[in-house]
Design an enzyme around this catalytic site. Structure first.
Site: not given
Ligand code: DQQ
Length: 589
Positions: A61-62
């Site tokens: 993800n991010d």
């Molecule tokens: N993904 C992270 C968090 C954030 C979120 C956790 C946003 O830190 O707020 O994997 O996709």
């Protein structure tokens, strides 16, 4: 308000339900415990992007902590080393000389200390002059409290920055009693003030009010919360992954460093809304003496605000590229298929092509463009010039790998006199796109590309413009759509809505189109399941994730179409087969 309640009821209910996971903790991702540590047995090549950034397998993800340091671009990202749904998150780490070919290194940060034993979540990097890079990230302790920590490289002289240390004076910021300790995360890159103090933002919420707390530090270790958050907005929920940076009003070529504070600038505040899984940004003025940010009101501060991307795009982050004086944006595109699909595929999530970010000459919005290094992947080319398309006509683009391509088109609409009347009730671009689609006859448009299509349109993902005119104001309203509604023959085969493939009609209004001599342009990057489009030189960007059953690889077709009564001319179309980067997906995690 109509719109918010509609979003909440139709789109968000599954998300909202998943916000409180089985620990009773407010998290931002759906938690599928059963699949969390189910390692992929095989990685399915079907729908797998070729030139977008992905690790060899499993969930991402991010984007985290992007930076340029000693000749290398670094990209960290949230990664599950054990499965293809969210969970077991570490900071995976890759480096590149050109933002296109990547070398995977060992994960840089993973749970190991009391202050991050339950999670190493998102954050940012800052290159501190004289010290080297510092990463700030969110750690979760055993009871799920979120806190901000820092990590420094073991050897700052190593351009690869392979090993990271978490000093014992962590954490650097914990929630006090007035704050929400399970909604306090995602520190930004720091900027330096004239008073000799560093500043960062941390995303949060109080009740339903989204906010970014401001912290200051002289030494990058001891951080003190400012009396006021930098900015807040009621009813927007948790603000994840904030980003705050200056853009130049006068220089439309170069980006600015985070700490730049000269004349002729505006600031951008972007937040990722956990409730909608969309982002929005405002442009505004940053009053450095009081540390207050006031949006300039040129766009809504809330759900209906301007977006970096009107499609599948979240948790984005920019960095300043000291080498080429550019601001570059990274964003994550989640899958739109089902959780079961992801566990079968063995992979989930891509980072979209990094984009340069500049202020548009109108001064009222940003413009985005794929980094020029992407052009090094262009292979075989086809070129078409001055081809008129009458109402109901289409032509096919042949001779390249259309499921893995870069397509640039300049349309000329001739006259705008036939533009359909715009109903002021149409405030939501996505609803309008869903209602009108690409096949309903229009005046000027719909015209554009039809990607990943079968010849009989059993499956197709059109990306197109449709021009309206507000008869009261005479103002043109240009709608851009990337419509996944008919992208896959796969019907909603799940028993419950949450298991269904997501096929939205993503759309945005393109503001400030000048139609110079009738022209408007579109660039679309097609990469098997990614359709990433830049309208009118990057004023509106829309990313769709699509999963055709038939229109895959060599069975996919690409067309240019016009379903408006006003004939449209393709002044030029240049399309390239895209090669796979040499060093993508190598190395082990
Ligand atoms: N993904 C992270 C968090 C954030 C979120 C956790 C946003 O830190 O707020 O994997 O996709």
């Amino acid at each position: 308000m109509m719109r918010v309640s509609k979003i909440v009821s139709v789109l968000l209910l599954p998300v909202l339900i998943s916000i409180v996971n089985d620990n009773g903790v407010e998290a931002s991702h759906k938690v599928f415990k059963r699949f969390q540590s189910l390692s992929a047995e095989r990685v399915s090549p079907l729908h797998r992007p070729a030139f977008h950034f992905q690790p060899p397998m499993h969930w991402i993800n991010d984007p985290n902590g992007p930076m340029y340091y000693k000749g290398l671009y670094h990209l960290f990202y949230q990664y599950n080393p054990k499965g293809s749904v969210w969970g077991n998150i570490v900071w995976a780490h890759s480096v590149s000389k050109d933002l296109i070919n990547w070398e995977a290194l060992e994960p840089a940060i993973y749970p190991s200390k009391w202050f991050d034993i339950n999670g190493t979540w998102s954050g940012s990097a800052t290159v501190v002059p004289g010290k080297g890079p510092v990463i700030l990230y969110t750690g979760l302790k055993k009871d799920q409290t979120q806190m901000q920590n820092y990590a420094i490289p073991e050897d700052p002289s190593d351009p690869y920055l392979r090993k990271w240390i978490k000093p014992d004076d962590n954490p650097i910021a914990v929630a006090d009693r007035t704050m929400n300790r399970t909604s306090f995360r995602d520190p930004t890159t720091a900027w330096f003030g004239k008073d000799g103090r560093w500043r960062i933002l941390v995303g949060s919420k109080r009740k339903h009010r989204g906010m970014v707390y401001l912290y200051r530090s002289r030494d990058f270790r001891k951080w003190v919360k400012a009396k006021h958050p930098l900015h807040t907005k009621q009813d927007t929920g948790m603000w994840e992954c904030p980003d705050f940076f200056p853009v130049s009003l006068t220089d439309h070529k170069n980006g600015l460093d985070f700490s730049y504070n000269g004349p002729n600038i505006k600031h951008v505040l972007k937040v990722s809304l956990d409730m909608t899984r969309f982002e929005y940004y405002t442009l505004g003025k940053y009053y450095t003496d009081k540390d207050r940010y006031i949006p300039d009101g040129s766009s809504p501060d809330g759900w209906n605000g301007l977006r970096f991307d009107y499609g599948n795009f979240y948790a984005s982050k920019t960095f300043f590229d000291y080498k080429n004086k550019r601001r570059i944006l990274w964003g994550w595109a989640n899958e739109s298929d089902t959780v079961e699909d992801d566990t079968k595929k063995g992979w989930a999530g891509v980072q979209l092509i990094p984009r340069t970010v500049l202020l548009d000459s109108s001064g009222k919005q940003l413009v985005f463009w794929p980094v020029e290094e992407l052009n090094t992947l262009r292979g075989k080319k086809v070129e078409i010039k001055n081809k008129k398309i009458d109402y109901g006509q289409r032509f096919e683009v042949q001779g390249i790998t259309v499921a893995q391509a870069d397509v640039e088109v300049t349309f000329n609409v001739g006259s705008l006199a036939m533009a359909e009347p715009f109903d002021p009730k149409w405030t939501n671009a996505q609803d309008l796109c869903n209602m009108k689609g690409s096949t309903e006859k229009g005046g000027v448009g719909p015209f554009g590309l039809i990607t990943l299509a079968t010849p009989d349109y059993e499956e197709y993902t059109p990306v197109f413009f449709r021009v309206f005119k507000d008869t009261a104001t005479n103002e043109l309203k240009v709608l851009m759509c990337s419509d996944a509604k008919r992208s896959s023959l796969r019907t909603d085969d799940g028993t419950e809505p949450k298991d269904r493939m997501y096929k939205p009609s993503f759309a945005g209004f393109v503001h400030h189109v000048d139609f110079a001599d009738g022209r408007i342009s579109l660039r679309t990057l097609i990469d098997n399941s990614v359709v990433e489009s830049f309208g009118d030189k990057g004023k509106v960007v829309i990313t769709s994730r699509v999963y055709p059953e038939k229109a895959t690889t060599e069975n996919a077709h690409l067309y240019v179409f016009n379903n408006g009564t006003q004939p449209v001319t393709v002044e030029s179309l240049n399309a390239w087969s895209m090669n796979k980067p040499l060093e993508m997906n190598e190395g082990a995690h």
